[in-house]
Design an enzyme around this catalytic site. Structure first.
Site, PDB file in Angstrom:
ATOM      1  N   ASP A  13       0.329  -1.586  -0.088  1.00 56.58           N
ATOM      2  CA  ASP A  13       0.337  -0.205   0.038  1.00 56.58           C
ATOM      3  C   ASP A  13       1.299   1.305  -0.044  1.00 56.58           C
ATOM      4  O   ASP A  13       0.268   2.202  -0.580  1.00 56.58           O
ATOM      5  CB  ASP A  13      -0.803   0.115   1.294  1.00 56.58           C
ATOM      6  CG  ASP A  13      -1.817  -1.125   0.620  1.00 56.58           C
ATOM      7  OD1 ASP A  13      -1.657  -1.459   0.364  1.00 56.58           O
ATOM      8  OD2 ASP A  13      -3.213  -1.401   1.551  1.00 56.58           O
ATOM      9  N   LEU A  76       0.792   3.323   7.354  1.00 51.83           N
ATOM     10  CA  LEU A  76       0.478   1.487   7.246  1.00 51.83           C
ATOM     11  C   LEU A  76       1.517   0.614   7.248  1.00 51.83           C
ATOM     12  O   LEU A  76       1.740  -0.511   7.346  1.00 51.83           O
ATOM     13  CB  LEU A  76       1.012   2.122   5.965  1.00 51.83           C
ATOM     14  CG  LEU A  76       0.280   3.218   5.045  1.00 51.83           C
ATOM     15  CD1 LEU A  76       0.236   2.806   2.925  1.00 51.83           C
ATOM     16  CD2 LEU A  76      -1.581   3.621   5.116  1.00 51.83           C
ATOM     17  N   ALA A  77       3.030   1.713   8.495  1.00 53.55           N
ATOM     18  CA  ALA A  77       3.658  -0.306   8.296  1.00 53.55           C
ATOM     19  C   ALA A  77       3.127  -0.926   9.845  1.00 53.55           C
ATOM     20  O   ALA A  77       2.440  -0.293  10.964  1.00 53.55           O
ATOM     21  CB  ALA A  77       4.858   0.679   8.799  1.00 53.55           C
ATOM     22  N   SER A 125      -8.064  -2.876  10.408  1.00 52.98           N
ATOM     23  CA  SER A 125      -8.234  -4.284   9.551  1.00 52.98           C
ATOM     24  C   SER A 125      -9.471  -5.319  10.371  1.00 52.98           C
ATOM     25  O   SER A 125      -9.981  -4.871  11.327  1.00 52.98           O
ATOM     26  CB  SER A 125      -7.014  -5.099   9.781  1.00 52.98           C
ATOM     27  OG  SER A 125      -7.447  -6.258   9.443  1.00 52.98           O
ATOM     28  N   GLU A 127      -9.848  -7.851  10.802  1.00 53.55           N
ATOM     29  CA  GLU A 127      -9.038  -8.914  11.898  1.00 53.55           C
ATOM     30  C   GLU A 127      -9.920  -7.878  13.170  1.00 53.55           C
ATOM     31  O   GLU A 127     -10.180  -8.881  13.704  1.00 53.55           O
ATOM     32  CB  GLU A 127      -7.565  -9.317  11.614  1.00 53.55           C
ATOM     33  CG  GLU A 127      -7.244  -9.944  10.159  1.00 53.55           C
ATOM     34  CD  GLU A 127      -7.496 -11.864  10.655  1.00 53.55           C
ATOM     35  OE1 GLU A 127      -8.115 -12.110  11.743  1.00 53.55           O
ATOM     36  OE2 GLU A 127      -8.159 -11.951   9.337  1.00 53.55           O
ATOM     37  N   TYR A 149      -3.044 -10.706  15.738  1.00 53.68           N
ATOM     38  CA  TYR A 149      -3.094  -9.689  14.681  1.00 53.68           C
ATOM     39  C   TYR A 149      -3.516  -9.104  15.389  1.00 53.68           C
ATOM     40  O   TYR A 149      -4.189  -7.441  14.799  1.00 53.68           O
ATOM     41  CB  TYR A 149      -2.359  -9.857  13.420  1.00 53.68           C
ATOM     42  CG  TYR A 149      -2.616  -9.190  12.578  1.00 53.68           C
ATOM     43  CD1 TYR A 149      -1.506  -7.969  11.708  1.00 53.68           C
ATOM     44  CD2 TYR A 149      -4.111  -8.720  11.574  1.00 53.68           C
ATOM     45  CE1 TYR A 149      -1.966  -7.481  11.126  1.00 53.68           C
ATOM     46  CE2 TYR A 149      -4.276  -7.540  10.597  1.00 53.68           C
ATOM     47  CZ  TYR A 149      -3.014  -7.210  10.733  1.00 53.68           C
ATOM     48  OH  TYR A 149      -3.022  -6.497   8.897  1.00 53.68           O
TER      49      TYR A 149
HETATM   50  P1  NDP Z   1       3.022  -4.757   3.765  1.00 50.66           P
HETATM   51  O1  NDP Z   1       3.388  -6.165   4.370  1.00 50.66           O
HETATM   52  O2  NDP Z   1       3.387  -5.127   2.320  1.00 50.66           O
HETATM   53  O3  NDP Z   1       4.157  -3.221   4.403  1.00 50.66           O
HETATM   54  C1  NDP Z   1       4.026  -3.178   5.441  1.00 50.66           C
HETATM   55  C2  NDP Z   1       5.262  -2.246   5.460  1.00 50.66           C
HETATM   56  O4  NDP Z   1       5.505  -2.641   7.166  1.00 50.66           O
HETATM   57  C3  NDP Z   1       6.418  -2.903   4.694  1.00 50.66           C
HETATM   58  O5  NDP Z   1       7.282  -1.431   4.283  1.00 50.66           O
HETATM   59  C4  NDP Z   1       7.380  -3.051   5.979  1.00 50.66           C
HETATM   60  O6  NDP Z   1       8.827  -2.752   5.535  1.00 50.66           O
HETATM   61  C5  NDP Z   1       7.080  -1.921   6.955  1.00 50.66           C
HETATM   62  N1  NDP Z   1       7.502  -2.676   8.372  1.00 50.66           N
HETATM   63  C6  NDP Z   1       7.086  -3.892   9.436  1.00 50.66           C
HETATM   64  N2  NDP Z   1       7.498  -4.186  10.670  1.00 50.66           N
HETATM   65  C7  NDP Z   1       7.892  -2.460  10.858  1.00 50.66           C
HETATM   66  C8  NDP Z   1       9.104  -1.699  11.719  1.00 50.66           C
HETATM   67  N3  NDP Z   1       8.845  -2.398  12.850  1.00 50.66           N
HETATM   68  N4  NDP Z   1       9.181  -1.176  11.797  1.00 50.66           N
HETATM   69  C9  NDP Z   1       8.547  -0.279  10.531  1.00 50.66           C
HETATM   70  N5  NDP Z   1       8.657  -0.262   9.084  1.00 50.66           N
HETATM   71  C10 NDP Z   1       8.275  -1.815   9.727  1.00 50.66           C
HETATM   72  O7  NDP Z   1       1.493  -4.902   3.709  1.00 50.66           O
HETATM   73  P2  NDP Z   1       0.178  -4.023   3.165  1.00 50.66           P
HETATM   74  O8  NDP Z   1       1.331  -2.832   2.356  1.00 50.66           O
HETATM   75  O9  NDP Z   1      -0.760  -4.743   2.784  1.00 50.66           O
HETATM   76  O10 NDP Z   1      -1.078  -3.282   4.633  1.00 50.66           O
HETATM   77  C11 NDP Z   1      -0.180  -1.579   4.468  1.00 50.66           C
HETATM   78  C12 NDP Z   1      -1.045  -1.753   6.017  1.00 50.66           C
HETATM   79  O11 NDP Z   1      -2.815  -1.905   5.986  1.00 50.66           O
HETATM   80  C13 NDP Z   1      -0.216  -2.689   7.142  1.00 50.66           C
HETATM   81  O12 NDP Z   1      -0.819  -1.905   8.399  1.00 50.66           O
HETATM   82  C14 NDP Z   1      -1.708  -3.932   7.303  1.00 50.66           C
HETATM   83  O13 NDP Z   1      -1.660  -5.050   8.017  1.00 50.66           O
HETATM   84  C15 NDP Z   1      -3.059  -3.081   6.919  1.00 50.66           C
HETATM   85  N6  NDP Z   1      -3.760  -3.588   5.940  1.00 50.66           N
HETATM   86  C16 NDP Z   1      -3.384  -4.267   5.535  1.00 50.66           C
HETATM   87  C17 NDP Z   1      -4.503  -5.216   4.250  1.00 50.66           C
HETATM   88  C18 NDP Z   1      -4.413  -5.671   2.768  1.00 50.66           C
HETATM   89  O14 NDP Z   1      -4.891  -7.131   2.834  1.00 50.66           O
HETATM   90  N7  NDP Z   1      -3.050  -5.530   2.948  1.00 50.66           N
HETATM   91  C19 NDP Z   1      -5.939  -5.663   5.138  1.00 50.66           C
HETATM   92  C20 NDP Z   1      -5.556  -5.163   6.101  1.00 50.66           C
HETATM   93  C21 NDP Z   1      -5.304  -4.776   6.438  1.00 50.66           C
HETATM   94  P3  NDP Z   1       9.778  -3.615   5.472  1.00 50.66           P
HETATM   95  O15 NDP Z   1       9.214  -3.927   3.726  1.00 50.66           O
HETATM   96  O16 NDP Z   1      11.382  -3.562   5.739  1.00 50.66           O
HETATM   97  O17 NDP Z   1       9.202  -5.234   5.530  1.00 50.66           O
END
Ligand code: NDP
Length: 328
Positions: A13, A76-77, A125, A127, A149
């Protein structure tokens, strides 16, 4: 120039959002995890201003907020996999729940210092509803998570409400599953589209999956990014369910993917293994996006078969490039 800070800019995202906002003329800053190769991320997002930092590090978050001086924060992280949250429940709580608490409080303090509002969006989410008794779920559905989660996202969701009461423009979007070819293969949807493409090209024969009857509400990720921007620019902050309102089973997803890839009789390629079953998984998740449609003018544009098809097409194209002989 207006400025946005995107946490999770390296994710599905975050990538779509940054591209869209830069195209709209915004300055975009991104938080990138300490372990990432910053130069490599910069090559992929050349126009974004990147900052290293973890959600578990208050000092890094305070620095990024001060340096970006963002008008909008898109949070979004986080750990986005329910399966990983079962393996790492403490880390999930630290990153997804406490990480949001840190960022919210620091954004509040930053807003007080700058004397101008900062709009904050939390990627919550479906969830958080767990195995909801009623379907479709909406903004009034009781919050009863059934995974680490979901519990961490529920805490963050409630905290957004607390800061909104405190006077902050804080929005929580209850996002249902949204997909694209940027989804990692650790997610079942991409695992399916990758397998359909590989089987079509004769590179694989079998696809092993868990429960095929689980039903989810799947949308197209760029549509959900559009909802995020609309919600942060609305007249007032609120919670919104972002979903298509239609549920499909995992079996439906497999059937659509194999049809697009041109593989007949998908059942002969699929083996169900109970090792992949998650007992606490909700059997049916489907959201009612009526409030977002009425108040934000948001509608999902890409229907189910088309989104599956786009993912399969991208996987086929990637595999063909990899198989093509090197011209040198
Ligand atoms: P992704 O898993 O593609 O991206 C997650 C991001 O968070 C990555 O950039 C990751 O970095 C970063 N991240 C993880 N841990 C940390 C940390 N400790 N500190 C800083 N950054 C961190 O998720 P999506 O883009 O699919 O989703 C975006 C958000 O929406 C998330 O919060 C997700 O839970 C929520 N969501 C998504 C859904 C979906 O269907 N996609 C549904 C419902 C909610 P790195 O690349 O280094 O791992």
């Amino acid at each position: 120039m207006q400025t946005a800070l995107v946490t999770g800019i390296t994710g599905q995202d975050g990538g779509y959002l940054a591209e869209r906002m830069i195209a709209d003329g915004w300055a975009v800053h991104g938080l990138v995890r300490a372990g990432e190769d910053l130069a490599d991320v910069q090559r992929r997002s050349p126009e974004a201003v990147l900052h290293g930092g973890e959600l578990t590090d208050d000092d890094a978050l305070a620095r990024v907020l001060a340096e970006s001086d963002a008008d909008e924060v898109y949070h979004l992280a986080g750990i986005s996999s329910v399966a990983l949250s079962w393996k790492e429940p403490v880390l999930t709580a630290d990153v997804n729940a406490l990480g949001t608490a840190r960022l919210l409080e620091l954004t509040w303090q930053h807003q007080e210092r700058r004397g101008r509002p900062v709009h904050f969006l939390q990627a919550s989410s479906a969830e958080i509803f767990g195995s909801a008794a009623a379907a479709p779920q909406d903004e009034q559905t009781p919050v009863r998570p059934t995974s680490p989660y979901g519990a961490a996202k529920a805490f963050a969701h409630h905290l957004v409400g607390v800061y909104r009461e405190r006077g902050m423009f804080a929005v929580s979007l209850l996002l249902y599953n949204h997909e694209s070819d940027r989804r990692p293969e650790s997610f079942v949807t991409r695992k399916i589209t990758q397998a359909a493409a590989r089987i079509a090209l004769g590179l694989q024969d079998e696809l092993v999956l868990g429960n095929l009857d689980v039903r989810r509400d799947w949308g197209w990720a760029p549509d959900y990014v559009d909802a995020m921007m609309r919600a942060l620019r609305h007249t007032h902050p609120d919670d919104y369910v972002i979903a298509t309102g239609r549920a499909h089973s995992v079996a439906d997803f497999v059937a659509a993917a194999f049809t697009r890839a041109g593989v007949p009789d998908w059942r002969s390629h699929v083996r169900v293994d109970e090792e992949f079953f998650r007992p606490a998984d909700a059997g049916l998740q489907v959201g009612n996006p009526g409030k977002a449609q009425r108040e934000l003018g948001w509608t999902p544009r890409v229907p189910f078969e088309e989104l599956v098809g786009r993912m399969v097409d991208a996987d086929l194209a990637q595999l063909r490039v990899r198989r093509a002989p090197d011209p040198s």
